[in-house]
Design a protein around this motif. Structure first.
Motif, PDB file in Angstrom:
ATOM      1  N   HIS A 109      49.311  45.303  36.196  1.00 53.27           N
ATOM      2  CA  HIS A 109      48.058  45.943  35.805  1.00 53.27           C
ATOM      3  C   HIS A 109      47.052  44.866  35.417  1.00 53.27           C
ATOM      4  CE1 HIS A 109      50.281  45.383  32.012  1.00 53.27           C
ATOM      5  NE2 HIS A 109      49.097  45.291  31.429  1.00 53.27           N
ATOM      6  N   THR A 110      45.833  45.268  35.197  1.00 50.01           N
ATOM      7  CA  THR A 110      44.791  44.349  34.730  1.00 50.01           C
ATOM      8  C   THR A 110      44.009  44.993  33.593  1.00 50.01           C
ATOM      9  OG1 THR A 110      42.930  45.077  36.119  1.00 50.01           O
ATOM     10  CG2 THR A 110      44.501  43.537  37.102  1.00 50.01           C
ATOM     11  N   HIS A 111      43.395  44.138  32.770  1.00 47.02           N
ATOM     12  CA  HIS A 111      42.427  44.573  31.766  1.00 47.02           C
ATOM     13  C   HIS A 111      41.094  43.943  32.155  1.00 47.02           C
ATOM     14  CE1 HIS A 111      45.760  46.063  29.421  1.00 47.02           C
ATOM     15  NE2 HIS A 111      46.324  44.863  29.436  1.00 47.02           N
ATOM     16  N   PRO A 112      40.187  44.704  32.730  1.00 45.14           N
ATOM     17  CA  PRO A 112      38.951  44.105  33.255  1.00 45.14           C
ATOM     18  C   PRO A 112      38.035  43.506  32.196  1.00 45.14           C
ATOM     19  CG  PRO A 112      38.861  46.504  33.362  1.00 45.14           C
ATOM     20  CD  PRO A 112      40.265  46.149  32.996  1.00 45.14           C
ATOM     21  N   ILE A 152      41.852  37.139  31.216  1.00 46.45           N
ATOM     22  CA  ILE A 152      41.074  38.351  31.468  1.00 46.45           C
ATOM     23  C   ILE A 152      40.992  38.671  32.965  1.00 46.45           C
ATOM     24  CG2 ILE A 152      38.900  37.037  31.473  1.00 46.45           C
ATOM     25  CD1 ILE A 152      37.534  39.501  30.275  1.00 46.45           C
ATOM     26  N   GLY A 153      41.247  39.928  33.291  1.00 42.39           N
ATOM     27  CA  GLY A 153      41.054  40.424  34.648  1.00 42.39           C
ATOM     28  C   GLY A 153      42.170  40.150  35.624  1.00 42.39           C
ATOM     29  N   LEU A 154      43.165  39.328  35.262  1.00 45.63           N
ATOM     30  CA  LEU A 154      44.215  38.971  36.213  1.00 45.63           C
ATOM     31  C   LEU A 154      45.377  39.959  36.147  1.00 45.63           C
ATOM     32  CD1 LEU A 154      44.373  35.069  35.969  1.00 45.63           C
ATOM     33  CD2 LEU A 154      42.960  36.530  37.435  1.00 45.63           C
ATOM     34  N   ILE A 155      45.991  40.212  37.307  1.00 41.97           N
ATOM     35  CA  ILE A 155      47.131  41.121  37.385  1.00 41.97           C
ATOM     36  C   ILE A 155      48.314  40.502  36.645  1.00 41.97           C
ATOM     37  CG2 ILE A 155      48.811  42.204  38.943  1.00 41.97           C
ATOM     38  CD1 ILE A 155      46.589  42.340  41.044  1.00 41.97           C
ATOM     39  N   HIS A 156      48.958  41.293  35.774  1.00 45.68           N
ATOM     40  CA  HIS A 156      50.087  40.775  35.005  1.00 45.68           C
ATOM     41  C   HIS A 156      51.099  41.889  34.747  1.00 45.68           C
ATOM     42  CE1 HIS A 156      47.146  42.230  32.041  1.00 45.68           C
ATOM     43  NE2 HIS A 156      48.174  42.467  31.234  1.00 45.68           N
ATOM     44  N   PHE A 157      52.272  41.508  34.237  1.00 43.18           N
ATOM     45  CA  PHE A 157      53.356  42.473  34.013  1.00 43.18           C
ATOM     46  C   PHE A 157      54.273  41.955  32.919  1.00 43.18           C
ATOM     47  CE2 PHE A 157      54.793  39.406  37.144  1.00 43.18           C
ATOM     48  CZ  PHE A 157      56.058  39.054  36.679  1.00 43.18           C
ATOM     49  N   GLN A 158      55.094  42.878  32.384  1.00 38.26           N
ATOM     50  CA  GLN A 158      56.166  42.521  31.449  1.00 38.26           C
ATOM     51  C   GLN A 158      57.393  43.364  31.804  1.00 38.26           C
ATOM     52  OE1 GLN A 158      53.386  44.078  29.212  1.00 38.26           O
ATOM     53  NE2 GLN A 158      52.151  42.231  29.410  1.00 38.26           N
ATOM     54  N   PHE A 159      58.555  42.722  31.887  1.00 36.58           N
ATOM     55  CA  PHE A 159      59.784  43.376  32.330  1.00 36.58           C
ATOM     56  C   PHE A 159      60.922  43.006  31.377  1.00 36.58           C
ATOM     57  CE2 PHE A 159      63.412  43.254  35.586  1.00 36.58           C
ATOM     58  CZ  PHE A 159      63.679  44.620  35.454  1.00 36.58           C
ATOM     59  N   ASN A 160      61.569  44.019  30.819  1.00 36.92           N
ATOM     60  CA  ASN A 160      62.696  43.781  29.920  1.00 36.92           C
ATOM     61  C   ASN A 160      63.933  43.475  30.752  1.00 36.92           C
ATOM     62  OD1 ASN A 160      64.645  43.738  27.947  1.00 36.92           O
ATOM     63  ND2 ASN A 160      64.474  45.906  27.396  1.00 36.92           N
ATOM     64  N   ILE A 161      64.380  42.235  30.717  1.00 38.87           N
ATOM     65  CA  ILE A 161      65.543  41.840  31.521  1.00 38.87           C
ATOM     66  C   ILE A 161      66.837  41.885  30.700  1.00 38.87           C
ATOM     67  CG2 ILE A 161      64.206  40.432  33.121  1.00 38.87           C
ATOM     68  CD1 ILE A 161      65.054  37.959  31.575  1.00 38.87           C
ATOM     69  N   GLY A 162      66.752  42.391  29.477  1.00 38.04           N
ATOM     70  CA  GLY A 162      67.928  42.488  28.629  1.00 38.04           C
ATOM     71  C   GLY A 162      68.568  43.863  28.675  1.00 38.04           C
TER      72      GLY A 162
END
Length: 216
Positions: A109-112, A152-162
């Motif tokens: 997702h992004t936060h514009p 700002i504005g860049l596509i990013h993610f967070q994934f729980n690998i535990g």
């Protein structure tokens, strides 16, 4: 004289380019709804300072875990922005609590309108963002106490690998940073994007595009 004018214009342009939320010109501007106005801007009307109370600068509830079972992704985001915390108005900040089930995902997702600074409170997260052209991925595994920033504005993610629940808090450099979830925006827009556009853009069969649009 011309040189002075040119320098002034360049300085003004630099200021406009670098500014996100405008700087406040008073101590505070607690947001208040005003339905008399038909114009919506990225801001709010100010409550009369004489009627402002301490509770206008108070928010409660971030101690409560989010319901990660409510969606297929296994994550829950509780955003504290000017929309539910009027005291943030004009201060240029917001906050989010992000809960993850085991292998839960906060999808790309992004936060514009805001840079995001994330700190891991519990668990292990794989995080990353992708730059504009060329699309380079910056990724990192974070553990408890680690911090990562998403520009700002860049596509990013967070994934729980535990295999256990994870918890993180994010600070954002806007009172209303906005959210564009990539999959939802592309395959779940209203009205839908013409399938022929998505077929060509993603090099997918029509059946796959039809399936993805139905999911969102």
């Amino acid at each position: 004289m011309m040189k002075v004018v040119i320098v002034a214009i360049l300085a003004l342009a630099t200021t406009l380019v670098s500014a996100y939320d405008p700087s406040p010109l008073q101590d505070f501007c607690v947001a208040i709804n005003n339905t008399d106005s038909a114009v919506f801007v990225n801001g709010q009307f100010c409550k009369d300072p004489a009627t402002v109370v301490a509770n206008d600068f108070f928010f409660s509830g971030l101690n409560i875990p989010g319901n990660t079972a409510a969606n297929k992704l296994g994550s829950s985001v509780n955003l504290v922005s000017v929309n539910n915390f009027p005291g943030l108005n004009t201060l240029g900040i917001s906050l989010a609590r992000i809960d993850f089930a085991p292998y839960g995902l906060n999808p790309p997702h992004t936060h514009p309108r805001g840079t995001e600074l994330l700190v891991v409170i519990e668990g292990t997260l794989l995080v990353g963002f992708v730059t504009s052209n060329p699309n380079k991925l910056f990724t990192k595994v974070l553990n408890k106490g680690d911090v990562f920033v998403f520009p700002i504005g860049l596509i990013h993610f967070q994934f729980n690998i535990g295999e256990t629940n994870a918890l993180a808090f994010s600070g954002l450099s806007s009172q209303n940073p906005g959210l564009i979830t990539i999959a939802n925006a592309v395959f779940g827009s209203t009205p839908p994007i013409n399938p022929d556009v998505l077929i060509k853009a993603f090099q997918l069969d029509k059946s796959v595009v039809d399936y993805l649009q139905k999911q969102f």
